[in-house]
Design an enzyme around this catalytic site. Structure first.
Site, PDB file in Angstrom:
ATOM      1  N   SER A   1       0.838  -1.205   0.000  1.00 37.25           N
ATOM      2  CA  SER A   1       0.000   0.000   0.000  1.00 37.25           C
ATOM      3  C   SER A   1       0.871   1.252   0.000  1.00 37.25           C
ATOM      4  O   SER A   1       0.602   2.219  -0.706  1.00 37.25           O
ATOM      5  CB  SER A   1      -0.909   0.027   1.238  1.00 37.25           C
ATOM      6  OG  SER A   1      -1.844  -1.019   1.186  1.00 37.25           O
TER       7      SER A   1
ATOM      8  N   SER B   1      -4.136   1.905   3.211  1.00 32.07           N
ATOM      9  CA  SER B   1      -3.929   0.533   3.696  1.00 32.07           C
ATOM     10  C   SER B   1      -4.966  -0.356   3.051  1.00 32.07           C
ATOM     11  O   SER B   1      -6.166  -0.162   3.256  1.00 32.07           O
ATOM     12  CB  SER B   1      -4.059   0.457   5.212  1.00 32.07           C
ATOM     13  OG  SER B   1      -4.099  -0.890   5.628  1.00 32.07           O
TER      14      SER B   1
ATOM     15  N   SER C   1      -5.763  -3.518   3.644  1.00 32.01           N
ATOM     16  CA  SER C   1      -6.581  -4.230   4.641  1.00 32.01           C
ATOM     17  C   SER C   1      -7.318  -3.270   5.562  1.00 32.01           C
ATOM     18  O   SER C   1      -8.367  -3.605   6.105  1.00 32.01           O
ATOM     19  CB  SER C   1      -5.684  -5.126   5.492  1.00 32.01           C
ATOM     20  OG  SER C   1      -4.762  -4.323   6.225  1.00 32.01           O
TER      21      SER C   1
ATOM     22  N   GLU D   1       8.336 -10.701  -2.065  1.00 30.85           N
ATOM     23  CA  GLU D   1       7.021 -11.242  -1.690  1.00 30.85           C
ATOM     24  C   GLU D   1       6.501 -12.271  -2.686  1.00 30.85           C
ATOM     25  O   GLU D   1       5.923 -13.283  -2.277  1.00 30.85           O
ATOM     26  CB  GLU D   1       6.013 -10.103  -1.520  1.00 30.85           C
ATOM     27  CG  GLU D   1       6.336  -9.230  -0.321  1.00 30.85           C
ATOM     28  CD  GLU D   1       5.296  -8.155  -0.094  1.00 30.85           C
ATOM     29  OE1 GLU D   1       4.200  -8.471   0.391  1.00 30.85           O
ATOM     30  OE2 GLU D   1       5.579  -6.984  -0.411  1.00 30.85           O
TER      31      GLU D   1
ATOM     32  N   HIS E   1      28.982   6.165  -4.972  1.00 33.13           N
ATOM     33  CA  HIS E   1      29.823   6.748  -3.928  1.00 33.13           C
ATOM     34  C   HIS E   1      30.056   5.777  -2.772  1.00 33.13           C
ATOM     35  O   HIS E   1      30.590   6.182  -1.738  1.00 33.13           O
ATOM     36  CB  HIS E   1      29.190   8.056  -3.437  1.00 33.13           C
ATOM     37  CG  HIS E   1      29.094   9.071  -4.543  1.00 33.13           C
ATOM     38  ND1 HIS E   1      30.111   9.934  -4.853  1.00 33.13           N
ATOM     39  CD2 HIS E   1      28.117   9.289  -5.463  1.00 33.13           C
ATOM     40  CE1 HIS E   1      29.755  10.684  -5.895  1.00 33.13           C
ATOM     41  NE2 HIS E   1      28.548  10.298  -6.285  1.00 33.13           N
TER      42      HIS E   1
ATOM     43  N   LYS F   1       2.372 -10.307  11.834  1.00 34.55           N
ATOM     44  CA  LYS F   1       1.279  -9.398  12.227  1.00 34.55           C
ATOM     45  C   LYS F   1       0.470 -10.004  13.356  1.00 34.55           C
ATOM     46  O   LYS F   1       0.049  -9.305  14.287  1.00 34.55           O
ATOM     47  CB  LYS F   1       0.385  -9.087  11.019  1.00 34.55           C
ATOM     48  CG  LYS F   1       1.047  -8.143  10.012  1.00 34.55           C
ATOM     49  CD  LYS F   1       0.107  -7.806   8.860  1.00 34.55           C
ATOM     50  CE  LYS F   1       0.766  -6.821   7.898  1.00 34.55           C
ATOM     51  NZ  LYS F   1      -0.088  -6.470   6.758  1.00 34.55           N
TER      52      LYS F   1
HETATM   53  C1  F6R Z   1       1.147  -8.015   0.916  1.00 34.04           C
HETATM   54  C2  F6R Z   1       1.908  -6.801   0.899  1.00 34.04           C
HETATM   55  C3  F6R Z   1       2.328  -6.168   2.199  1.00 34.04           C
HETATM   56  C4  F6R Z   1       1.219  -5.267   2.772  1.00 34.04           C
HETATM   57  C5  F6R Z   1       1.674  -4.575   4.059  1.00 34.04           C
HETATM   58  C6  F6R Z   1       0.678  -3.559   4.569  1.00 34.04           C
HETATM   59  O1  F6R Z   1       0.755  -8.336  -0.401  1.00 34.04           O
HETATM   60  O2  F6R Z   1       2.205  -6.320  -0.147  1.00 34.04           O
HETATM   61  O3  F6R Z   1       3.495  -5.429   1.949  1.00 34.04           O
HETATM   62  O4  F6R Z   1       0.855  -4.309   1.815  1.00 34.04           O
HETATM   63  O5  F6R Z   1       1.922  -5.527   5.043  1.00 34.04           O
HETATM   64  O6  F6R Z   1      -0.611  -4.078   4.636  1.00 34.04           O
HETATM   65  P1  F6R Z   1      -1.820  -3.225   4.037  1.00 34.04           P
HETATM   66  O7  F6R Z   1      -1.466  -3.013   2.591  1.00 34.04           O
HETATM   67  O8  F6R Z   1      -3.032  -4.068   4.216  1.00 34.04           O
HETATM   68  O9  F6R Z   1      -1.842  -1.956   4.819  1.00 34.04           O
END
Ligand code: F6R
Length: 333
Positions: A40, A79, A81, A211, A227, A322
């Site tokens: 994101s 974000s 999610s 990823e 550099h 997480k």
């Molecule tokens: C998973 C990904 C991660 C998430 C990150 C933040 O595909 O790309 O880098 O984007 O952990 O989570 P969000 O995007 O839901 O805020």
């Protein structure tokens, strides 16, 4: 065809969706901070280089809270999610100093907080992974910044980017990706881009290798790497030749001395690392050129996953981390 390949194939549609997005009323601002992490947060990096080209200021924040100077800037919390704790702590910091903020999300706690605070919400369509929603996320952030008056109109740039990515996906990007992946297989990927756009593209390549490919990868940008990092290849030439694959990303708008440095750097390090390939941007607008580079990297990362026999889609270790964080006291938001 893997699921991630199918998702990448939707990028032109995602960009067209963003071009047609009707945004809610967004507070006007001179400049903005985009707060977000990972797949994101890169939407903020895209917005920052687009803004720079338009002589406007967008700052990217990939951490807890917000910069102390925040007041006066529009805060765009992005974000996928809606549950990323760093991003949630950013909106808490915005609320604490009375900074206007807007949420770009599929839902989660970020949406709930925005609704409760009366902050605008831009809902993006759900994807199985945030990084597979790159077009939705970057496009929506650009349109929000346009609606705030931070950026000029973005619809044309998004349409051009959609066309350029669609043309790349029709053949050339797959061919380039297969050739580069063949030379990267079994090596650690190092991506070198130029300043601004090239650095953002190199970062996206790196995170997609991580990823999707479940592989280590690193990036640096010119001229800075000349550099320091350039020296780092010299003590163990055999290690570099066997284990490191360097990809150079070029953009037609690179500073001429950066373009020269890329050529000379390649010549100097070729004896001590494997040069796995070079990709040059196509298109006229900043966004189209940027995405013409990232689309090749996205496909390389999937190709590498397939060669390694891993599924590009899940990121189990991120989910595990997480969950462990949530189980501990001190989660913010
Ligand atoms: C998973 C990904 C991660 C998430 C990150 C933040 O595909 O790309 O880098 O984007 O952990 O989570 P969000 O995007 O839901 O805020």
């Amino acid at each position: 065809m893997s699921e991630m390949r199918d998702l990448i194939a939707t990028f032109p549609e995602q960009l067209r969706w963003a071009a047609g997005l009707v945004t809610p009323s967004i507070p006007p601002a001179e400049s903005a901070i985009v707060a977000g992490m990972g797949g994101s947060g890169i939407a903020g990096d895209v917005a920052a280089v687009v803004a720079e080209a338009a002589s406007r200021r967008v700052t990217v924040h990939k951490a807890y809270g917000l910069p102390r100077w925040v007041a006066g800037d529009l805060v765009v919390a992005v974000s996928h999610s809606g549950n990323t704790e760093e991003t949630l702590s950013g909106v808490q910091a915005a609320a604490a100093v009375g900074a206007p903020w807007v949420a770009v999300t599929t839902g989660g706690r970020l949406q709930g907080k925005a609704v409760a605070a009366g902050a605008p919400v831009v809902a993006i369509p759900f994807s199985p992974q945030p990084r597979a929603a790159f077009g939705y996320l970057a496009g929506a952030v650009l349109r929000v910044l346009e609606a705030a008056g931070v950026l000029p109109s973005q619809a044309g740039a998004l349409e051009e980017a959609a066309d350029v990515v669609a043309s790349a996906l029709a053949g050339p990007a797959h061919e380039a990706a297969a050739a580069i992946a063949g030379r990267l297989a079994g090596r650690v990927t190092v991506i070198y881009g130029g300043t601004g756009l090239g650095a953002v593209a190199a970062n996206r390549w790196k995170t997609q290798m991580n990823e999707n490919g479940k592989a280590p990868a690193y990036w640096s940008s010119l001229p800075e790497l000349d550099h320091n990092e350039i020296v780092g290849w010299t003590a163990s030439p055999q290690l570099g030749r066997d284990s490191i694959g360097v990809v150079f990303l070029h953009d037609g708008a690179d500073h001429p001395r950066v373009a020269l440095r890329a050529r000379l750097t390649g010549e100097l390090i070729a004896p001590v690392v494997a040069i796995a390939g070079e990709v040059s941007s196509v298109g006229s607008g900043m966004l189209a050129r940027l995405l013409s580079l990232t689309i090749v990297g996205d496909l390389v990362s999937v190709e590498l996953a397939e060669r390694a026999g891993v599924d590009p889609v899940p990121v189990a270790i991120i989910e595990d981390l997480k969950k462990r964080l949530t189980d501990q006291p001190g989660g913010s938001g």
